[in-house]
Scaffold this motif. Sequence first.
Motif, short mmCIF file in Angstrom:
data_model
loop_
_atom_site.label_atom_id
_atom_site.label_comp_id
_atom_site.label_asym_id
_atom_site.label_seq_id
_atom_site.Cartn_x
_atom_site.Cartn_y
_atom_site.Cartn_z
N THR A 61 0.77 -1.07 -0.04
CA THR A 61 -0.03 0.07 -0.13
C THR A 61 0.89 1.12 0.07
OG1 THR A 61 -1.62 -1.10 1.13
CG2 THR A 61 -1.78 1.31 1.30
N LEU A 62 0.77 2.10 -0.94
CA LEU A 62 1.61 3.25 -1.26
C LEU A 62 0.85 4.41 -0.48
CD1 LEU A 62 2.33 1.19 -3.65
CD2 LEU A 62 3.48 3.46 -4.36
N HIS A 63 1.58 5.43 0.01
CA HIS A 63 1.13 6.58 0.69
C HIS A 63 1.96 7.94 -0.15
CE1 HIS A 63 -0.78 4.34 3.80
NE2 HIS A 63 0.22 3.50 3.85
N PRO A 64 1.52 9.10 0.14
CA PRO A 64 2.05 9.87 -0.39
C PRO A 64 3.62 10.00 -0.61
CG PRO A 64 0.22 10.87 0.34
CD PRO A 64 0.27 9.38 0.87
N VAL A 87 -4.51 21.71 -7.75
CA VAL A 87 -3.00 21.10 -7.55
C VAL A 87 -3.14 19.82 -8.35
CG1 VAL A 87 -2.01 19.93 -5.83
CG2 VAL A 87 -2.52 21.93 -5.46
N GLY A 88 -4.38 19.05 -8.34
CA GLY A 88 -4.63 17.91 -9.33
C GLY A 88 -4.12 18.14 -10.58
N ASP A 89 -4.57 19.25 -11.07
CA ASP A 89 -4.30 19.48 -12.66
C ASP A 89 -2.99 19.63 -12.67
OD1 ASP A 89 -6.93 19.68 -13.42
OD2 ASP A 89 -7.16 21.84 -12.70
N ALA A 90 -2.04 20.53 -11.82
CA ALA A 90 -0.65 20.63 -12.04
C ALA A 90 0.04 19.03 -11.74
CB ALA A 90 -0.16 21.23 -10.82
N ASN A 91 -0.58 18.35 -11.12
CA ASN A 91 0.27 16.93 -10.77
C ASN A 91 -0.21 16.05 -12.20
OD1 ASN A 91 0.97 17.32 -8.13
ND2 ASN A 91 -1.33 16.70 -7.44
N GLY A 141 -5.40 13.17 -9.64
CA GLY A 141 -5.28 14.39 -10.13
C GLY A 141 -6.63 15.06 -9.89
N GLY A 142 -7.36 14.65 -8.98
CA GLY A 142 -8.64 15.30 -8.80
C GLY A 142 -8.54 16.62 -8.05
N ASN A 143 -9.79 17.29 -8.30
CA ASN A 143 -9.95 18.77 -7.64
C ASN A 143 -10.66 18.18 -6.32
OD1 ASN A 143 -10.50 21.21 -6.51
ND2 ASN A 143 -11.31 22.10 -8.46
N MET A 144 -10.02 18.00 -5.13
CA MET A 144 -10.60 17.82 -4.04
C MET A 144 -11.51 18.99 -3.06
SD MET A 144 -9.77 14.84 -3.36
CE MET A 144 -10.52 14.63 -5.30
N PHE A 145 -11.30 19.82 -3.66
CA PHE A 145 -12.14 21.49 -3.12
C PHE A 145 -12.60 22.08 -4.31
CE2 PHE A 145 -8.31 20.14 -0.69
CZ PHE A 145 -8.70 20.04 0.55
N LEU A 150 -4.81 5.06 -2.44
CA LEU A 150 -5.93 5.97 -2.67
C LEU A 150 -5.38 7.26 -2.87
CD1 LEU A 150 -8.99 6.29 -2.03
CD2 LEU A 150 -8.42 6.94 0.36
N LEU A 151 -6.00 7.96 -3.82
CA LEU A 151 -5.69 9.14 -4.66
C LEU A 151 -6.76 10.14 -4.43
CD1 LEU A 151 -4.25 7.61 -7.70
CD2 LEU A 151 -2.87 8.50 -5.98
N GLY A 152 -6.20 11.42 -4.23
CA GLY A 152 -7.25 12.63 -4.32
C GLY A 152 -6.66 13.51 -5.29
N SER A 153 -5.99 14.67 -4.98
CA SER A 153 -5.20 15.38 -5.82
C SER A 153 -4.12 14.67 -6.29
CB SER A 153 -4.90 16.97 -5.17
OG SER A 153 -4.09 16.89 -4.18
N CYS A 154 -3.30 14.00 -5.66
CA CYS A 154 -2.08 13.36 -5.95
C CYS A 154 -2.21 12.39 -7.25
CB CYS A 154 -1.79 12.26 -4.90
SG CYS A 154 -1.11 13.07 -3.47
#
Length: 157
Positions: free
Chosen positions: A11-14, A109-113, A96-100, A29-33
Amino acid sequence: MTAQHVRRVVTLHPGDVALGLRGDRLETLLGSCVAIVLTDPRRTVGTMCHIVTSRPATTMRTASGAQADVALQTMERLLQSRGFVAARCEAYVFGGGNMFPGLVSGPSVGDANVQWAERALAELGTRVLSVDVGGHVYRRLRWTVGPQAPQVEAVPL
């Protein structure tokens, strides 16, 4: 007689990077990462990273972009340790999601990633097989190293 490979679940973390052999499962599990999966065309080995550049798209090559660079370089070294050249591997890109969405209406930040990952893989010369990015969801990513594509599940905010 050769030693039999014991299958693992990693299991990978940031910030994490992992290498798996056929039968190992890599998950995150990914959000903006963003997660990048690199695998040889025969799917006998694979690497995954979980990265965030944490900068807007206009400043992606700053210090935190360098952390993502280090992750990709680590993936390249892990593949080389098994006799594979990353440029001849195939890639998947997730996250690369937009969490906010209520706070960030423009580039996130997701877009930048995502932009960083796509540019880095293009510079490496690695063929991208599939991309599942953006939106307003978390992504649960699982891949058992082998012939099947990684499985991604969208998890609503």
